[in-house]
Design an enzyme around this catalytic site. Sequence first.
Site, PDB file in Angstrom:
ATOM      1  N   CYS A  16      16.486  18.835 -18.169  1.00 55.88           N
ATOM      2  CA  CYS A  16      17.440  18.252 -17.220  1.00 55.88           C
ATOM      3  C   CYS A  16      17.088  16.795 -16.967  1.00 55.88           C
ATOM      4  CB  CYS A  16      17.458  19.029 -15.901  1.00 55.88           C
ATOM      5  SG  CYS A  16      15.924  18.883 -14.959  1.00 55.88           S
ATOM      6  N   CYS A  19      13.686  16.042 -15.531  1.00 50.14           N
ATOM      7  CA  CYS A  19      12.591  15.995 -16.520  1.00 50.14           C
ATOM      8  C   CYS A  19      12.479  14.587 -17.095  1.00 50.14           C
ATOM      9  CB  CYS A  19      12.859  16.978 -17.652  1.00 50.14           C
ATOM     10  SG  CYS A  19      12.999  18.701 -17.157  1.00 50.14           S
ATOM     11  N   ASP A 405      36.620 -18.135 -31.339  1.00 50.70           N
ATOM     12  CA  ASP A 405      36.283 -19.308 -32.142  1.00 50.70           C
ATOM     13  C   ASP A 405      37.320 -19.380 -33.277  1.00 50.70           C
ATOM     14  OD1 ASP A 405      34.691 -21.425 -33.310  1.00 50.70           O
ATOM     15  OD2 ASP A 405      34.097 -19.935 -34.806  1.00 50.70           O
ATOM     16  N   ASP A 579      31.298 -16.129 -35.190  1.00 46.86           N
ATOM     17  CA  ASP A 579      30.688 -15.632 -36.427  1.00 46.86           C
ATOM     18  C   ASP A 579      29.225 -15.268 -36.262  1.00 46.86           C
ATOM     19  OD1 ASP A 579      29.399 -18.057 -36.335  1.00 46.86           O
ATOM     20  OD2 ASP A 579      30.528 -18.954 -37.990  1.00 46.86           O
ATOM     21  N   ASP A 583      27.722 -19.939 -33.208  1.00 42.22           N
ATOM     22  CA  ASP A 583      28.313 -19.624 -31.911  1.00 42.22           C
ATOM     23  C   ASP A 583      27.347 -18.849 -31.015  1.00 42.22           C
ATOM     24  OD1 ASP A 583      30.866 -20.727 -32.527  1.00 42.22           O
ATOM     25  OD2 ASP A 583      31.275 -18.977 -33.755  1.00 42.22           O
TER      26      ASP A 583
END
Length: 689
Positions: A16, A19, A405, A579, A583
């Site tokens: 769970c 845990c 861009d 790209d 950028d």
Amino acid sequence: MNRIEEIELPIGGMTCAACARTVERQLGSTPGVTQASVNFATRTASVRYNADQAGVENLVAAVEDVGYEVPAGPQELAEQAEARDLRRRLTVGAIFALPVFVLGMTERWPLLQMILALPVLGYSGLPFFRDAWTALRHRSANMNTLIALGTGTAFLYSVWVVFSGRTGVYFEAAAVIVALVLLGRTLEARARGRASDAIRGLMNLQPAMARVVRDGTETEIPLVELRVGDQVVVRPGERVPVDGVVREGMSEVDESMLTGESLPVAKAPGSSVCAGTVNGAGAFRFEAAKVGRDTALARIIELVKRAQGSRAPVSRMADVVSGYFTVAVLAIAIVTFGVWLIFAPLRTAVVNAVAVLIIACPCAMGLATPTAIMAATGRGAARGILFKGGEALEAAARVDTVVLDKTGTITTGKPVVTLVRAFNGFSEDEVIRLAAAVEQWSEHPVAHAIMARVAAPEASTGFRAIPGRGAEAVVAGRTVFVGKSESGAIGVDVDGRRAGEVEIADEVKAGAEEAVRQMRTLGMEVWMITGDHERVARDVARETGIDGRHVLAGVLPERKQLEVVRLRAEGRRVAMVGDGINDAPALASADVGIAIGTGTDIAIEAGGIILMRGDLRGVAEAIGLARKTLRVIRQNLFWAFAYNAIGIPLAAGVFYPWTGWTLSPMIASAAMALSSVSVVMNSLRLRRA
């Protein structure tokens, strides 16, 4: 000296969210660990630690110290062994629980019921009691604590009833609860496995063997023995074993499993090929360029693994609640027992307290977010969309503004001739041929565009580049100059007289207009940012359907980042699409960066999302998938909280004064099992998104 390293450890024995928090706290408090995150759904721990202060053995010891384990072999084998054990215990539990249930309905032979219930609790339910005891020794509590207390209380109370000569046993409740919980966990494990099918699918793409040419002889070798520079042969229908460059032969390769692109891609000498792709009808030989963990496929697998093990910010509340959940439920069960004991017989108080312990389910809360992220990132990977984590996925879902861009994103990044104008008695064909005669000596991108229009350029001599202006050469005894003109086109002058102009433009990618339309349909405002001059930018905007008011032209690379920051300062939630190379600063400054790459050129380090196809339409697809995922996460969290908010008071008997009934422990256990399974199944809908 600090040697910071990262590792992902498989964790066994977690049942769970509590845990997972226990393991996370333990790892986080280990000397040398700077960051630890445990994912309950993937059963993994991501740990960042100082290798000068701690080693892997310290991390393993820390996990084992709180009662969990780090499997020595592959995680998949450990999970398979755990699933087999779960099925065995479920089978035994069901075989013995059924007759106990039938006898319990007749309220006869209580001693026989006790004997039949013993294997269910002693074998099938043993892990619940063992894990609950381990948690108690470490002063913590989890889902197994609740199940062990609930079933153990029902069983021991019934034993007391049998040997004290009283009536009213609950052996059937204890046995059926164990069987139902095991059934729920089996279904949950199977559903979780389906959520991680994407990883297994990607891992199965790479063949185990490769055919190489060594010393002039073809031989098959294990993939691990393949080295950079090896000459690899791929026959029709075979998978490409590693990344490389085709040296001989031609074919078409299906790259859909990596990029999501359905059409086969033509391959010839000089073309790149990626590991995991499927060869078509032809055969070719290629030179291995990247092997092992360096291949695009290996990097994609690693990226998807990390994403599936990550958390989304939306899950923080669930993480906090699950940390205190078990203790709160124990307190509610004690109060329930005490209150009912005042107004009702002991057996009623016991039954209602057991129902509270059993119906409570922190598992649903713990599974709500990670299962959705697992399914979504797997689906994205199949479509060539790589989410780098839950944070990027959630940020993408909230985007309302997309900044594109231009060069390499909206356009191909390769200039082409769009128009030729002739003056002073020259023809358009003469203008382009004269320009090509000069530009054949240049490596400038403009030169390549002009050369692409002429099959065989005329001879020229005396080529001279004029920095900042253009170039000139002598063609058939005439001096020809090719360079910038005031109109923005490329001017062609012959002996000082204007012969014509050539317009060069960066070609818009196929599907760019459709991509912009899709983004706007999703309610997003689309902006374009470019270093190109205004006229070119306006032309591209007009061709793709971008509003002219949202065009930022003449922006230098270093200023793109500032423009993104400015848009965010206006209150927008911005996705920057580029790209992934020049950028990078702008991508990092946006709410989410979306890097466009193709094949082996994937910019893994740039952006929170990577589109492997290089297709702008992937932006809308990624954001659409992210929105669906966030919607599913919210649904999961709502139902997980609602289930517990309604179920626990119902089991405690809060509604008894008005309804006249309470919840039986067996119905509570069925509801608890169903809650976790329903959350996982809801997440699995994303696999078809």
